[in-house]
Design a protein around this motif. Structure first.
Motif, PDB file in Angstrom:
ATOM      1  N   ILE A 109     -24.277   3.114 -35.432  1.00 47.96           N
ATOM      2  CA  ILE A 109     -24.768   3.723 -36.724  1.00 47.96           C
ATOM      3  C   ILE A 109     -24.056   5.067 -36.631  1.00 47.96           C
ATOM      4  CG2 ILE A 109     -26.478   4.562 -38.372  1.00 47.96           C
ATOM      5  CD1 ILE A 109     -28.372   2.090 -36.966  1.00 47.96           C
ATOM      6  N   VAL A 110     -23.082   5.699 -37.643  1.00 53.32           N
ATOM      7  CA  VAL A 110     -22.662   6.887 -37.555  1.00 53.32           C
ATOM      8  C   VAL A 110     -23.106   7.949 -38.586  1.00 53.32           C
ATOM      9  CG1 VAL A 110     -20.551   8.137 -37.322  1.00 53.32           C
ATOM     10  CG2 VAL A 110     -20.790   5.798 -36.487  1.00 53.32           C
ATOM     11  N   ASP A 111     -23.625   9.095 -38.118  1.00 53.86           N
ATOM     12  CA  ASP A 111     -23.943   9.920 -39.164  1.00 53.86           C
ATOM     13  C   ASP A 111     -22.788  10.848 -39.412  1.00 53.86           C
ATOM     14  OD1 ASP A 111     -24.826  12.631 -40.034  1.00 53.86           O
ATOM     15  OD2 ASP A 111     -27.036  11.966 -39.546  1.00 53.86           O
ATOM     16  N   THR A 112     -22.309  11.234 -40.515  1.00 57.08           N
ATOM     17  CA  THR A 112     -21.145  12.138 -40.561  1.00 57.08           C
ATOM     18  C   THR A 112     -21.309  13.211 -41.103  1.00 57.08           C
ATOM     19  OG1 THR A 112     -20.841  11.066 -42.892  1.00 57.08           O
ATOM     20  CG2 THR A 112     -19.604   9.873 -40.995  1.00 57.08           C
ATOM     21  N   MET A 113     -22.666  13.870 -41.044  1.00 60.65           N
ATOM     22  CA  MET A 113     -23.146  15.249 -41.349  1.00 60.65           C
ATOM     23  C   MET A 113     -22.817  16.315 -40.208  1.00 60.65           C
ATOM     24  SD  MET A 113     -24.246  14.808 -44.339  1.00 60.65           S
ATOM     25  CE  MET A 113     -25.211  16.192 -44.782  1.00 60.65           C
ATOM     26  N   PRO A 114     -22.570  17.296 -40.543  1.00 59.55           N
ATOM     27  CA  PRO A 114     -22.760  18.584 -39.606  1.00 59.55           C
ATOM     28  C   PRO A 114     -23.582  18.388 -38.627  1.00 59.55           C
ATOM     29  CG  PRO A 114     -21.986  19.434 -41.922  1.00 59.55           C
ATOM     30  CD  PRO A 114     -22.739  17.734 -41.849  1.00 59.55           C
ATOM     31  N   ALA A 115     -23.349  18.737 -37.307  1.00 58.59           N
ATOM     32  CA  ALA A 115     -24.333  18.652 -36.217  1.00 58.59           C
ATOM     33  C   ALA A 115     -25.421  19.220 -36.465  1.00 58.59           C
ATOM     34  CB  ALA A 115     -23.816  19.313 -34.887  1.00 58.59           C
ATOM     35  N   LYS A 116     -25.669  20.189 -37.224  1.00 60.18           N
ATOM     36  CA  LYS A 116     -27.150  20.883 -37.474  1.00 60.18           C
ATOM     37  C   LYS A 116     -27.897  19.959 -38.475  1.00 60.18           C
ATOM     38  CE  LYS A 116     -28.905  24.973 -39.941  1.00 60.18           C
ATOM     39  NZ  LYS A 116     -28.881  26.292 -40.608  1.00 60.18           N
ATOM     40  N   SER A 117     -27.179  19.343 -39.465  1.00 60.67           N
ATOM     41  CA  SER A 117     -28.117  18.325 -40.061  1.00 60.67           C
ATOM     42  C   SER A 117     -28.510  17.258 -39.369  1.00 60.67           C
ATOM     43  CB  SER A 117     -27.291  17.768 -41.224  1.00 60.67           C
ATOM     44  OG  SER A 117     -26.904  19.114 -42.181  1.00 60.67           O
ATOM     45  N   PHE A 118     -27.397  16.542 -38.487  1.00 62.82           N
ATOM     46  CA  PHE A 118     -27.768  15.591 -37.312  1.00 62.82           C
ATOM     47  C   PHE A 118     -28.992  15.892 -36.520  1.00 62.82           C
ATOM     48  CE2 PHE A 118     -26.945  13.565 -33.401  1.00 62.82           C
ATOM     49  CZ  PHE A 118     -27.137  12.194 -34.025  1.00 62.82           C
ATOM     50  N   LYS A 166     -20.456  -4.556 -35.887  1.00 56.64           N
ATOM     51  CA  LYS A 166     -20.664  -3.897 -37.014  1.00 56.64           C
ATOM     52  C   LYS A 166     -20.972  -2.252 -36.998  1.00 56.64           C
ATOM     53  CE  LYS A 166     -23.932  -6.360 -39.073  1.00 56.64           C
ATOM     54  NZ  LYS A 166     -25.274  -7.154 -39.539  1.00 56.64           N
ATOM     55  N   VAL A 167     -20.273  -1.672 -37.887  1.00 55.20           N
ATOM     56  CA  VAL A 167     -20.222  -0.238 -38.027  1.00 55.20           C
ATOM     57  C   VAL A 167     -21.139   0.235 -39.327  1.00 55.20           C
ATOM     58  CG1 VAL A 167     -18.583   1.805 -38.134  1.00 55.20           C
ATOM     59  CG2 VAL A 167     -18.102  -0.097 -36.838  1.00 55.20           C
ATOM     60  N   GLY A 194      -8.815  -0.690 -37.940  1.00 61.52           N
ATOM     61  CA  GLY A 194      -9.183  -1.971 -37.596  1.00 61.52           C
ATOM     62  C   GLY A 194     -10.497  -2.709 -37.239  1.00 61.52           C
ATOM     63  N   PHE A 195     -11.605  -1.834 -37.675  1.00 62.37           N
ATOM     64  CA  PHE A 195     -12.690  -2.408 -37.495  1.00 62.37           C
ATOM     65  C   PHE A 195     -13.024  -3.465 -38.510  1.00 62.37           C
ATOM     66  CE2 PHE A 195     -12.955   1.208 -34.755  1.00 62.37           C
ATOM     67  CZ  PHE A 195     -13.667   0.889 -33.873  1.00 62.37           C
ATOM     68  N   LYS A 196     -13.725  -4.573 -38.337  1.00 64.23           N
ATOM     69  CA  LYS A 196     -13.899  -5.722 -39.462  1.00 64.23           C
ATOM     70  C   LYS A 196     -15.149  -5.742 -40.233  1.00 64.23           C
ATOM     71  CE  LYS A 196     -10.553  -8.569 -36.630  1.00 64.23           C
ATOM     72  NZ  LYS A 196      -9.895  -7.214 -35.865  1.00 64.23           N
ATOM     73  N   ASN A 197     -16.217  -5.309 -39.516  1.00 63.65           N
ATOM     74  CA  ASN A 197     -17.385  -5.232 -40.143  1.00 63.65           C
ATOM     75  C   ASN A 197     -18.156  -3.880 -40.571  1.00 63.65           C
ATOM     76  OD1 ASN A 197     -17.824  -8.015 -39.983  1.00 63.65           O
ATOM     77  ND2 ASN A 197     -17.887  -7.718 -37.817  1.00 63.65           N
ATOM     78  N   VAL A 198     -17.276  -3.055 -41.466  1.00 62.51           N
ATOM     79  CA  VAL A 198     -17.705  -1.861 -41.763  1.00 62.51           C
ATOM     80  C   VAL A 198     -18.667  -1.781 -43.035  1.00 62.51           C
ATOM     81  CG1 VAL A 198     -16.616   0.410 -42.515  1.00 62.51           C
ATOM     82  CG2 VAL A 198     -15.432  -0.756 -40.626  1.00 62.51           C
ATOM     83  N   TYR A 199     -19.744  -1.004 -42.758  1.00 54.87           N
ATOM     84  CA  TYR A 199     -20.790  -0.675 -43.977  1.00 54.87           C
ATOM     85  C   TYR A 199     -21.045   0.459 -44.234  1.00 54.87           C
ATOM     86  CZ  TYR A 199     -21.870  -5.727 -43.241  1.00 54.87           C
ATOM     87  OH  TYR A 199     -22.007  -7.090 -43.083  1.00 54.87           O
ATOM     88  N   ARG A 200     -21.007   1.156 -45.584  1.00 55.40           N
ATOM     89  CA  ARG A 200     -21.557   2.359 -45.917  1.00 55.40           C
ATOM     90  C   ARG A 200     -22.860   2.126 -46.387  1.00 55.40           C
ATOM     91  NH1 ARG A 200     -18.812   5.580 -50.804  1.00 55.40           N
ATOM     92  NH2 ARG A 200     -20.114   7.599 -50.576  1.00 55.40           N
ATOM     93  N   GLN A 201     -23.859   3.009 -46.080  1.00 58.50           N
ATOM     94  CA  GLN A 201     -25.026   3.127 -46.551  1.00 58.50           C
ATOM     95  C   GLN A 201     -25.049   4.312 -47.449  1.00 58.50           C
ATOM     96  OE1 GLN A 201     -27.619   5.639 -45.387  1.00 58.50           O
ATOM     97  NE2 GLN A 201     -29.304   4.710 -46.479  1.00 58.50           N
ATOM     98  N   PRO A 202     -25.003   4.095 -48.537  1.00 63.33           N
ATOM     99  CA  PRO A 202     -24.643   5.105 -49.726  1.00 63.33           C
ATOM    100  C   PRO A 202     -25.907   6.135 -49.835  1.00 63.33           C
ATOM    101  CG  PRO A 202     -24.900   2.994 -50.862  1.00 63.33           C
ATOM    102  CD  PRO A 202     -25.031   2.688 -49.471  1.00 63.33           C
TER     103      PRO A 202
END
Length: 184
Positions: free
Chosen positions: A87-96, A135-136, A159-167
C-alpha cells in the motif's frame, strides 16, 4: 471502456432522477430549489456538480491508466485478511507522518506525470518491490487528488500486473472511521 463510461453516466443520471422522484419532485424549478436547500444528493455542501466532475475525472483517468479501483471498505477487508500487497501513500512526508492507512509506505509523487522527477520515479518503483504480480494499492488525499493516478500509471508502466487505486484516499479512510497510523 467507452461503454463503461456511458453506463456510468446513465447510472448517475438514473440515480439523480430516482432521487428527485422519491422526494416528491414534479420537475419544476421550485422543487429543484427545495431539493438543493435540503441538501439531497451525495455532496455534503449540496453542490452535486463537484461530485460529478470528480467522478468523471476518476473514470476517465482509470480508463486511460488501465488500472483497477478499490473502494475503502474493500481495502479494509484486504488489510484485515492480511492479503499480500503493498500500500503506497503518495502524499508528502508531512501528511504521511500525520495520518496514513495502516501498513502503508510513503513515496511522494506530484499531481501530474509531467512533474515526476527521475528520482521520484525510481524511489516509487523501489517502494513497490520486485514482485510484479503482487497487489499494489496506491492512494493519496481524496478523490480529486491525482497523485494516486500518477502512482498507478507508473506502476502499470513498470510492469506491475495488479495495480489498484483507492480514490477516496486518507480522507475517505478516516471518514469511514477506520484506524490510522501516525508517527509519534
Amino acid at each position: 471502456m467507452k461503454k463503461f463510461a456511458r453506463v456510468f453516466a446513465i447510472l448517475c443520471a438514473l440515480t439523480l432522477t430516482l432521487t428527485a422522484c422519491s422526494s416528491g419532485s414534479n420537475g419544476d424549478k421550485k422543487d429543484a430549489t427545495e431539493a438543493t436547500n435540503k441538501k439531497i444528493g451525495t455532496a455534503k455542501d449540496g453542490d452535486e456538480m463537484k461530485i460529478e466532475k470528480a467522478s468523471m475525472k476518476l473514470v476517465n483517468a482509470k480508463e486511460k491508466g488501465k488500472y483497477k479501483l478499490v473502494g475503502t471498505e474493500e481495502l479494509k477487508k484486504w488489510i484485515d485478511a492480511k492479503e499480500d500487497m503493498v500500500i503506497v501513500d503518495t502524499m508528502p512526508a508531512k501528511s504521511f507522518k500525520a495520518n496514513r492507512i495502516p501498513g502503508a509506505v510513503n513515496a511522494e509523487l506530484p499531481i501530474t506525470m509531467d512533474k515526476v522527477t527521475p528520482e521520484q520515479k525510481d524511489a516509487y518503483i523501489k517502494a513497490l518491490g520486485d514482485k510484479k504480480d503482487k497487489k499494489v494499492v496506491v492512494y493519496c488525499g481524496f478523490v480529486g487528488c491525482e497523485r494516486s493516478d500518477v502512482g498507478a500509471v507508473i506502476a502499470q508502466e513498470a510492469g506491475f500486473k495488479n495495480v489498484y487505486r483507492q480514490p477516496g484516499g486518507i480522507i475517505a479512510w478516516m471518514d469511514a472511521g477506520y484506524d490510522v497510523e501516525k508517527d509519534k
